[in-house]
Scaffold this motif. Structure first.
Motif, short mmCIF file in Angstrom:
data_model
loop_
_atom_site.label_atom_id
_atom_site.label_comp_id
_atom_site.label_asym_id
_atom_site.label_seq_id
_atom_site.Cartn_x
_atom_site.Cartn_y
_atom_site.Cartn_z
N ASP A 111 -3.64 -4.87 8.11
CA ASP A 111 -2.35 -5.46 7.72
C ASP A 111 -1.95 -4.80 6.40
OD1 ASP A 111 -0.31 -6.96 6.62
OD2 ASP A 111 -1.10 -8.88 7.33
N PRO A 112 -0.85 -4.03 6.38
CA PRO A 112 -0.52 -3.27 5.17
C PRO A 112 -0.22 -4.14 3.95
CG PRO A 112 1.27 -3.15 6.77
CD PRO A 112 0.12 -3.79 7.47
N VAL A 113 0.18 -5.38 4.17
CA VAL A 113 0.49 -6.27 3.04
C VAL A 113 -0.78 -6.84 2.44
CG1 VAL A 113 1.69 -8.37 2.34
CG2 VAL A 113 2.75 -6.82 4.00
N ARG A 136 -2.33 10.96 1.48
CA ARG A 136 -1.17 11.22 2.32
C ARG A 136 -1.39 10.72 3.75
NH1 ARG A 136 -0.60 15.88 -0.98
NH2 ARG A 136 -2.03 17.10 0.32
N ARG A 137 -2.61 10.90 4.27
CA ARG A 137 -2.88 10.43 5.63
C ARG A 137 -2.77 8.91 5.71
NH1 ARG A 137 -3.79 15.35 5.76
NH2 ARG A 137 -5.01 16.48 7.32
N LEU A 138 -3.37 8.23 4.75
CA LEU A 138 -3.43 6.77 4.82
C LEU A 138 -2.09 6.10 4.57
CD1 LEU A 138 -6.79 6.13 2.92
CD2 LEU A 138 -6.42 6.15 5.40
N THR A 139 -1.20 6.78 3.83
CA THR A 139 0.08 6.16 3.46
C THR A 139 1.28 6.79 4.14
OG1 THR A 139 0.33 7.62 1.53
CG2 THR A 139 -0.86 5.55 1.19
N HIS A 140 1.06 7.68 5.09
CA HIS A 140 2.16 8.35 5.79
C HIS A 140 3.11 7.31 6.39
CE1 HIS A 140 4.27 10.74 8.85
NE2 HIS A 140 3.94 11.80 8.12
N THR A 141 4.41 7.55 6.25
CA THR A 141 5.40 6.55 6.67
C THR A 141 5.33 6.24 8.16
OG1 THR A 141 7.02 8.35 6.88
CG2 THR A 141 7.01 7.10 4.81
N ALA A 142 4.94 7.22 8.98
CA ALA A 142 4.92 7.00 10.43
C ALA A 142 3.53 6.67 10.95
CB ALA A 142 5.47 8.23 11.16
N THR A 143 2.51 7.30 10.39
CA THR A 143 1.17 7.17 10.97
C THR A 143 0.17 6.49 10.06
OG1 THR A 143 0.52 9.35 10.16
CG2 THR A 143 1.55 9.25 12.33
N VAL A 189 -1.59 3.53 7.49
CA VAL A 189 -1.85 2.10 7.68
C VAL A 189 -1.87 1.34 6.36
CG1 VAL A 189 -3.09 2.42 9.85
CG2 VAL A 189 -4.34 2.54 7.69
N PHE A 190 -1.71 2.04 5.23
CA PHE A 190 -1.68 1.40 3.92
C PHE A 190 -0.33 1.65 3.25
CE2 PHE A 190 -6.22 1.78 4.60
CZ PHE A 190 -6.73 0.60 4.06
N ARG A 191 0.12 0.68 2.49
CA ARG A 191 1.30 0.90 1.67
C ARG A 191 0.92 1.78 0.47
NH1 ARG A 191 4.88 -4.66 1.04
NH2 ARG A 191 5.52 -4.80 3.24
N PRO A 192 1.80 2.70 0.06
CA PRO A 192 1.45 3.58 -1.07
C PRO A 192 1.07 2.81 -2.32
CG PRO A 192 3.40 4.41 0.07
CD PRO A 192 3.09 3.08 0.68
N GLU A 193 1.78 1.70 -2.59
CA GLU A 193 1.49 0.96 -3.81
C GLU A 193 0.17 0.21 -3.75
OE1 GLU A 193 4.46 -1.65 -1.43
OE2 GLU A 193 3.98 0.47 -1.72
N TYR A 194 -0.39 0.06 -2.54
CA TYR A 194 -1.67 -0.63 -2.38
C TYR A 194 -2.82 0.33 -2.09
CZ TYR A 194 1.16 -4.89 -2.07
OH TYR A 194 2.04 -5.91 -2.34
N CYS A 195 -2.55 1.61 -2.19
CA CYS A 195 -3.59 2.63 -2.00
C CYS A 195 -3.69 3.40 -3.31
CB CYS A 195 -3.22 3.57 -0.84
SG CYS A 195 -4.51 4.77 -0.42
N GLU A 196 -4.61 2.99 -4.15
CA GLU A 196 -4.69 3.52 -5.51
C GLU A 196 -5.61 4.73 -5.59
OE1 GLU A 196 -5.93 2.17 -10.08
OE2 GLU A 196 -5.89 0.70 -8.46
N VAL A 197 -5.14 5.76 -6.28
CA VAL A 197 -6.00 6.90 -6.60
C VAL A 197 -6.52 6.71 -8.01
CG1 VAL A 197 -6.10 9.40 -6.93
CG2 VAL A 197 -4.75 8.45 -5.05
#
Length: 459
Positions: free
Chosen positions: A6-8, A41-48, A50-58
């Protein structure tokens, strides 16, 4: 059956440490930077993704052990569906066989006090309310984390298994991991990214089997995994949004060339304003002397001075054009970046840097004082095409005065000012994007982010 986060309600922390200033004995790992950038980029890609960019921290690669620990703790506290922790770097083992993950502040001779202990990482994972926890480690001896996470025989007392956890490691408890020379990613993460790029979404178990087959086919150590409950059915990518098709306008190379005729025209344009300004100054000076001395003979100095000045400028222009090659061509293709210098049809010099020999490349402004920024056109043309070479790659050591001494000492070298190739910054960056991939940096901030040794005042 696979299911997606769940991306949220899901959180991810990606940790990649490639430079270890406190431990010179730990080799730099430039491929780790590419690992983190590509995985994000893989995890936050808009189409494919599964994580929101703001919730995937580097995590900051220059951060301390405490900084990274805080990022993990924050994600663990916020996640209620999936918690993903990824680490790439050096794995260290103490005298009791416990695994530690090296950070920018780690001292190899004292990992217990300066590195991130996997047993502490386990506590954050175990304390999270996330329904599924995924730990992916790309480092030497990473298989020891499986023992820590599952409480296998022979472990430190009190280490128990954590329900709903999937652990995947690049090696066994006693084996090294590999970053192959010339490869963009480390061996394990490269195989992981390829699996996540599958046309159909793969579960973590299927991803593991794909990674294991890839590494074994190349004679590399087999990775390890351990799953509890239903975590093995989790998918971290939704498959490709559309099948890959070669672009209709496929280009194998991009060339930038500044011809001799263009050099002559540019040189004339650059000389017109200074020539007029100095000629008018000389004429005014002769007129002033004639007026102050009440001697009109001073006016004869005007054609003499101006003519002599014109002769000097012409001589300088002739010397510049005579010394310069007829053409300077920058060629960017799928294998390398190279420069060719020609006189008429003959190539008089060539320099070539394969992509595998450099970690990143981009365009930087010339160092302050080397070119006046008010001369807009000249200043833009003198922006430098800069590369950072992998350790041990030979390159002419000639210092370009337009590049700061600090950057030169850090291993940065100039290919040349972009104006010398008849190109502008956007054209060069577009070509780098096409062929250099993740190595291409667009802004000064990206240079700072990629190499924590660089300080803003160096650029």
């Amino acid at each position: 059956m696979s299911h997606f986060p769940d991306p949220v309600r899901s959180r991810a922390v990606l940790i990649g440490v490639s430079h270890f200033p406190e431990s010179p004995e730990l080799a730099d790992l430039p491929a780790v930077r590419e690992n983190v950038a590509s995985l994000w980029r893989r995890l936050t890609h808009t189409a494919t993704g599964v994580f929101r960019p703001e919730y995937c921290e580097v995590a900051d690669p220059a951060g301390t052990t405490a900084d990274i620990g805080r990022a993990i703790g924050k994600a663990a506290a916020e996640a209620s569906d999936v918690l993903l922790i990824y680490y790439a770097g050096h794995g260290l083992v103490d005298d009791r066989g416990r695994l530690y993950l090296a950070t920018n502040a780690t001292r190899a001779d004292a990992p217990k006090y300066s590195a991130l202990g996997v047993d502490l990482l386990r506590e954050d994972l175990g304390g999270s309310a996330a329904a599924a926890r995924v730990l992916i480690l790309d480092c030497c001896f990473s298989g020891r984390a499986i023992e820590v996470m599952t409480g296998e025989e022979g472990l430190v007392d009190g280490q128990l298994s954590i329900a709903g956890t999937y652990t995947m490691t690049s090696s066994s408890a006693n084996a090294p991991s590999y970053a192959l020379a010339g490869e963009r990613h480390t061996a394990f993460t490269g195989a992981l990214l390829a699996a996540l790029d599958s046309p159909q979404p793969l579960t973590l178990d299927e991803v593991y089997r794909s990674v294991a087959a890839d590494l074994q086919s190349r004679g590399l150590p087999r990775p390890r995994q351990r799953a509890t409950d239903t975590a093995a059915g989790l998918s971290l990518a939704r498959g490709r949004a559309e099948p890959d098709e070669p672009p209709s306008d496929a280009v194998d190379e991009v060339r930038f060339r500044r011809a001799r005729a263009e050099m002559k025209t540019q040189l004339k344009q650059n000389m017109v304003k200074p020539f007029l300004a100095i000629s008018l100054s000389l004429a005014g000076l002769a007129g002033l002397f004639a007026w102050l001395n009440h001697d009109p003979s001073w006016l004869w100095a005007i054609p003499v001075w101006c003519g002599g000045f014109a002769l000097l400028i012409g001589l300088i222009a002739a010397l510049v054009l005579g010394a310069a090659p007829s053409e300077t061509e920058l060629i960017i293709d799928r294998s390398a970046i190279r420069v060719e210098q020609r006189r008429k049809t003959n190539v008089t010099g060539t320099s070539r840097i394969p992509w595998r020999d450099l970690t990143h490349v981009g365009v930087l402004r010339p160092s302050p004082g080397s070119v006046n920024p008010r001369l807009t056109q000249v200043y833009a043309a003198n922006h430098l095409l800069v590369v950072h070479l992998r350790q041990g790659v030979p390159f002419p050591s000639t210092k370009d005065p337009r590049l700061s001494d600090e950057l030169h000492r850090l291993g940065y070298r100039t290919i040349g000012p972009i104006g010398s190739f008849g190109a502008d910054k956007q054209q060069v960056l577009a070509a780098l994007d096409r062929f250099a991939g993740n190595r291409a940096l667009h802004t000064e901030q990206e240079f700072l982010d990629r190499d924590p040794r660089i300080q803003p005042e160096m650029i």
